[in-house]
Design a protein around this motif. Structure first.
Motif, PDB file in Angstrom:
ATOM      1  N   ARG A 154       0.826  -1.211   0.000  1.00 13.32           N
ATOM      2  CA  ARG A 154       0.000   0.000   0.000  1.00 13.32           C
ATOM      3  C   ARG A 154       0.859   1.260   0.000  1.00 13.32           C
ATOM      4  NH1 ARG A 154      -4.631  -2.533   4.067  1.00 13.32           N
ATOM      5  NH2 ARG A 154      -6.083  -3.156   2.399  1.00 13.32           N
ATOM      6  N   ALA A 155       1.959   1.228   0.727  1.00 13.12           N
ATOM      7  CA  ALA A 155       2.857   2.383   0.740  1.00 13.12           C
ATOM      8  C   ALA A 155       3.474   2.623  -0.629  1.00 13.12           C
ATOM      9  CB  ALA A 155       3.955   2.178   1.786  1.00 13.12           C
ATOM     10  N   ALA A 156       3.685   1.526  -1.381  1.00 15.41           N
ATOM     11  CA  ALA A 156       4.241   1.640  -2.733  1.00 15.41           C
ATOM     12  C   ALA A 156       3.169   1.939  -3.773  1.00 15.41           C
ATOM     13  CB  ALA A 156       4.961   0.341  -3.095  1.00 15.41           C
ATOM     14  N   ASP A 157       1.925   2.092  -3.327  1.00 15.26           N
ATOM     15  CA  ASP A 157       0.781   2.366  -4.210  1.00 15.26           C
ATOM     16  C   ASP A 157       0.567   1.251  -5.226  1.00 15.26           C
ATOM     17  OD1 ASP A 157      -1.436   3.849  -4.994  1.00 15.26           O
ATOM     18  OD2 ASP A 157      -0.326   4.913  -6.552  1.00 15.26           O
ATOM     19  N   LEU A 158       0.847   0.015  -4.810  1.00 13.14           N
ATOM     20  CA  LEU A 158       0.560  -1.127  -5.676  1.00 13.14           C
ATOM     21  C   LEU A 158      -0.962  -1.349  -5.698  1.00 13.14           C
ATOM     22  CD1 LEU A 158       3.056  -2.554  -6.856  1.00 13.14           C
ATOM     23  CD2 LEU A 158       2.573  -4.488  -5.343  1.00 13.14           C
ATOM     24  N   PRO A 159      -1.539  -1.650  -6.856  1.00 12.67           N
ATOM     25  CA  PRO A 159      -2.985  -1.904  -6.916  1.00 12.67           C
ATOM     26  C   PRO A 159      -3.315  -3.293  -6.380  1.00 12.67           C
ATOM     27  CG  PRO A 159      -2.030  -2.065  -9.114  1.00 12.67           C
ATOM     28  CD  PRO A 159      -0.919  -1.656  -8.195  1.00 12.67           C
ATOM     29  N   VAL A 160      -3.442  -3.415  -5.063  1.00 14.65           N
ATOM     30  CA  VAL A 160      -3.684  -4.713  -4.420  1.00 14.65           C
ATOM     31  C   VAL A 160      -5.158  -5.071  -4.555  1.00 14.65           C
ATOM     32  CG1 VAL A 160      -3.538  -6.051  -2.297  1.00 14.65           C
ATOM     33  CG2 VAL A 160      -1.784  -4.329  -2.811  1.00 14.65           C
ATOM     34  N   ALA A 161      -5.425  -6.147  -5.309  1.00 14.96           N
ATOM     35  CA  ALA A 161      -6.809  -6.574  -5.550  1.00 14.96           C
ATOM     36  C   ALA A 161      -7.289  -7.576  -4.520  1.00 14.96           C
ATOM     37  CB  ALA A 161      -6.929  -7.178  -6.947  1.00 14.96           C
ATOM     38  N   GLY A 162      -6.358  -8.300  -3.874  1.00 15.44           N
ATOM     39  CA  GLY A 162      -6.776  -9.313  -2.929  1.00 15.44           C
ATOM     40  C   GLY A 162      -5.639 -10.243  -2.563  1.00 15.44           C
ATOM     41  N   LEU A 163      -6.011 -11.435  -2.090  1.00  8.44           N
ATOM     42  CA  LEU A 163      -5.062 -12.444  -1.652  1.00  8.44           C
ATOM     43  C   LEU A 163      -5.184 -13.688  -2.524  1.00  8.44           C
ATOM     44  CD1 LEU A 163      -5.523 -12.286   2.242  1.00  8.44           C
ATOM     45  CD2 LEU A 163      -3.949 -10.945   0.803  1.00  8.44           C
ATOM     46  N   MET A 164      -4.099 -14.451  -2.579  1.00  7.01           N
ATOM     47  CA  MET A 164      -4.055 -15.695  -3.347  1.00  7.01           C
ATOM     48  C   MET A 164      -3.430 -16.778  -2.491  1.00  7.01           C
ATOM     49  SD  MET A 164      -1.622 -17.732  -5.150  1.00  7.01           S
ATOM     50  CE  MET A 164      -0.992 -18.013  -6.804  1.00  7.01           C
ATOM     51  N   CYS A 165      -3.877 -18.033  -2.685  1.00  6.43           N
ATOM     52  CA  CYS A 165      -3.236 -19.149  -1.993  1.00  6.43           C
ATOM     53  C   CYS A 165      -3.338 -20.424  -2.819  1.00  6.43           C
ATOM     54  CB  CYS A 165      -3.843 -19.382  -0.605  1.00  6.43           C
ATOM     55  SG  CYS A 165      -5.440 -20.241  -0.607  1.00  6.43           S
ATOM     56  N   ILE A 166      -2.469 -21.375  -2.482  1.00  8.37           N
ATOM     57  CA  ILE A 166      -2.519 -22.745  -2.982  1.00  8.37           C
ATOM     58  C   ILE A 166      -2.477 -23.639  -1.748  1.00  8.37           C
ATOM     59  CG2 ILE A 166      -1.411 -24.493  -4.422  1.00  8.37           C
ATOM     60  CD1 ILE A 166       0.024 -22.172  -5.892  1.00  8.37           C
ATOM     61  N   PRO A 167      -3.577 -24.283  -1.385  1.00  7.94           N
ATOM     62  CA  PRO A 167      -3.575 -25.087  -0.161  1.00  7.94           C
ATOM     63  C   PRO A 167      -2.754 -26.356  -0.324  1.00  7.94           C
ATOM     64  CG  PRO A 167      -5.672 -25.301  -1.292  1.00  7.94           C
ATOM     65  CD  PRO A 167      -4.893 -24.263  -2.037  1.00  7.94           C
ATOM     66  N   PRO A 168      -2.405 -27.004   0.780  1.00 12.45           N
ATOM     67  CA  PRO A 168      -1.668 -28.266   0.689  1.00 12.45           C
ATOM     68  C   PRO A 168      -2.397 -29.282  -0.187  1.00 12.45           C
ATOM     69  CG  PRO A 168      -1.673 -27.473   2.945  1.00 12.45           C
ATOM     70  CD  PRO A 168      -2.606 -26.581   2.182  1.00 12.45           C
ATOM     71  N   ALA A 169      -1.643 -30.010  -0.987  1.00 10.99           N
ATOM     72  CA  ALA A 169      -2.235 -30.838  -2.041  1.00 10.99           C
ATOM     73  C   ALA A 169      -3.095 -31.985  -1.516  1.00 10.99           C
ATOM     74  CB  ALA A 169      -1.129 -31.384  -2.941  1.00 10.99           C
ATOM     75  N   ASP A 170      -2.710 -32.586  -0.416  1.00 13.03           N
ATOM     76  CA  ASP A 170      -3.365 -33.824   0.004  1.00 13.03           C
ATOM     77  C   ASP A 170      -4.289 -33.656   1.203  1.00 13.03           C
ATOM     78  OD1 ASP A 170      -2.042 -35.251  -2.013  1.00 13.03           O
ATOM     79  OD2 ASP A 170      -0.253 -35.406  -0.770  1.00 13.03           O
ATOM     80  N   LEU A 171      -4.671 -32.419   1.492  1.00 15.38           N
ATOM     81  CA  LEU A 171      -5.555 -32.162   2.620  1.00 15.38           C
ATOM     82  C   LEU A 171      -6.839 -31.510   2.132  1.00 15.38           C
ATOM     83  CD1 LEU A 171      -2.964 -30.764   5.208  1.00 15.38           C
ATOM     84  CD2 LEU A 171      -3.911 -33.079   5.090  1.00 15.38           C
ATOM     85  N   GLU A 172      -7.876 -31.614   2.931  1.00 12.85           N
ATOM     86  CA  GLU A 172      -9.141 -30.957   2.612  1.00 12.85           C
ATOM     87  C   GLU A 172      -8.895 -29.446   2.483  1.00 12.85           C
ATOM     88  OE1 GLU A 172     -12.584 -29.402   1.949  1.00 12.85           O
ATOM     89  OE2 GLU A 172     -12.348 -31.574   1.918  1.00 12.85           O
ATOM     90  N   PRO A 173      -9.250 -28.846   1.333  1.00 13.49           N
ATOM     91  CA  PRO A 173      -8.889 -27.439   1.121  1.00 13.49           C
ATOM     92  C   PRO A 173      -9.781 -26.438   1.830  1.00 13.49           C
ATOM     93  CG  PRO A 173     -10.046 -28.271  -0.799  1.00 13.49           C
ATOM     94  CD  PRO A 173      -9.853 -29.443   0.121  1.00 13.49           C
ATOM     95  N   ALA A 174     -11.000 -26.837   2.204  1.00 15.93           N
ATOM     96  CA  ALA A 174     -11.969 -25.862   2.716  1.00 15.93           C
ATOM     97  C   ALA A 174     -11.440 -25.033   3.891  1.00 15.93           C
ATOM     98  CB  ALA A 174     -13.277 -26.568   3.086  1.00 15.93           C
ATOM     99  N   PRO A 175     -10.789 -25.628   4.904  1.00 15.55           N
ATOM    100  CA  PRO A 175     -10.313 -24.783   6.012  1.00 15.55           C
ATOM    101  C   PRO A 175      -9.289 -23.739   5.561  1.00 15.55           C
ATOM    102  CG  PRO A 175     -10.334 -27.101   6.647  1.00 15.55           C
ATOM    103  CD  PRO A 175     -10.574 -27.064   5.175  1.00 15.55           C
ATOM    104  N   TYR A 176      -8.487 -24.075   4.572  1.00 12.65           N
ATOM    105  CA  TYR A 176      -7.482 -23.134   4.089  1.00 12.65           C
ATOM    106  C   TYR A 176      -8.136 -21.999   3.296  1.00 12.65           C
ATOM    107  CZ  TYR A 176      -4.302 -26.792   5.559  1.00 12.65           C
ATOM    108  OH  TYR A 176      -3.627 -27.718   6.307  1.00 12.65           O
ATOM    109  N   PHE A 177      -9.150 -22.341   2.496  1.00 13.59           N
ATOM    110  CA  PHE A 177      -9.881 -21.297   1.775  1.00 13.59           C
ATOM    111  C   PHE A 177     -10.596 -20.377   2.767  1.00 13.59           C
ATOM    112  CE2 PHE A 177     -10.487 -24.463  -1.973  1.00 13.59           C
ATOM    113  CZ  PHE A 177      -9.239 -24.144  -2.474  1.00 13.59           C
ATOM    114  N   ALA A 178     -11.195 -20.960   3.798  1.00 12.42           N
ATOM    115  CA  ALA A 178     -11.893 -20.148   4.801  1.00 12.42           C
ATOM    116  C   ALA A 178     -10.913 -19.228   5.524  1.00 12.42           C
ATOM    117  CB  ALA A 178     -12.620 -21.058   5.796  1.00 12.42           C
ATOM    118  N   LEU A 179      -9.715 -19.732   5.803  1.00  7.66           N
ATOM    119  CA  LEU A 179      -8.714 -18.905   6.474  1.00  7.66           C
ATOM    120  C   LEU A 179      -8.284 -17.747   5.578  1.00  7.66           C
ATOM    121  CD1 LEU A 179      -6.753 -18.220   8.720  1.00  7.66           C
ATOM    122  CD2 LEU A 179      -5.206 -20.000   7.842  1.00  7.66           C
ATOM    123  N   LEU A 180      -8.065 -18.020   4.287  1.00 10.77           N
ATOM    124  CA  LEU A 180      -7.682 -16.935   3.382  1.00 10.77           C
ATOM    125  C   LEU A 180      -8.785 -15.878   3.310  1.00 10.77           C
ATOM    126  CD1 LEU A 180      -5.209 -16.288   1.466  1.00 10.77           C
ATOM    127  CD2 LEU A 180      -6.781 -16.828  -0.394  1.00 10.77           C
TER     128      LEU A 180
END
Length: 222
Positions: A154-180
């Motif tokens: 934000r200080a660099a005035d970057l146009p931050v649209a949001g967050l991105m993630c790739i959850p662990p491959a072999d685990l249920e992804p829903a808790p990680y998506f909810a956390l993001l």
């Protein structure tokens, strides 16, 4: 009486997004499908463009630079998202070529992108990548370091649209998506780039605004 035409992979993914959005009480139009065309040649991409898909994702600057200028001559409204890791020394090329950058994960890259945008007069949307599963082999900012990285962006005035993630491959992804989604809410951000071919419907039910789907559209990579 003719047999019904079977749905294409694009039809099936679009229907899956719409179904998941309705379950969550959301409008399907609020979810952007990024067709991940990395490693696939232009002739594999062209049918999706012809069918109306306009948003595509690539992992590498050089690969995108080799394929997309010619494709964009025919489809100038196509938009391109960089979804792979980006080296700071390629920030100028990335800003020139891409409309969004999904893996901003460190202060040095924030600074390089801000300088490249100022030089080029282009401002691609940026997503801050979070290492949501604390996996040593993956890129992304540690959760604890996210507030500082967001402040830097934000200080660099970057146009931050949001967050991105790739959850662990072999685990249920829903808790990680909810956390993001919670991290984004806490940061006052609305964009959520999460969900791939195996879990995009789950991601949509948990608030994804951008899903990155490759193999479900193009088939398995060689």
């Amino acid at each position: 009486m003719t047999a019904a035409t079977p749905p294409t992979p694009l039809d099936a993914v679009t229907a899956g997004i719409a179904h998941a959005a309705r379950i969550a009480g959301r409008e399907p139009a609020g979810v952007t499908l990024i067709a991940v065309s990395k490693t696939h040649p232009a002739e594999a991409i062209a049918p999706l463009l012809a069918a109306g898909q306009r948003v595509f994702g690539e992992n590498r600057v050089q690969e995108a630079a080799a394929k997309w200028p010619a494709l964009r001559e025919s489809y100038p409204d196509a938009t391109l998202h960089l979804i792979g890791q980006l080296q700071s020394n390629k920030a100028d090329e990335a800003v020139a070529l891409f409309d969004a950058i999904h893996a901003v994960d460190r202060a040095s890259l924030v600074d390089a992108l801000a300088a490249a945008m100022a030089k080029a007069g282009r401002r691609p949307d940026c997503f801050l990548q979070v290492n949501i599963g604390a996996e040593a082999q993956k890129g992304g900012c540690p959760i604890a370091d996210l507030p500082a990285l967001l402040d830097r962006a934000r200080a660099a005035d970057l146009p931050v649209a949001g967050l991105m993630c790739i959850p662990p491959a072999d685990l249920e992804p829903a808790p990680y998506f909810a956390l993001l989604a919670k991290l984004a809410r806490d940061a006052g951000l609305t964009g959520l780039s999460m969900g791939m071919s195996s879990d995009y419907e789950t991601a949509v039910t948990l608030g994804a605004t951008h899903v990155r789907v490759g193999s479900a559209l193009f088939g398995a990579r060689a």
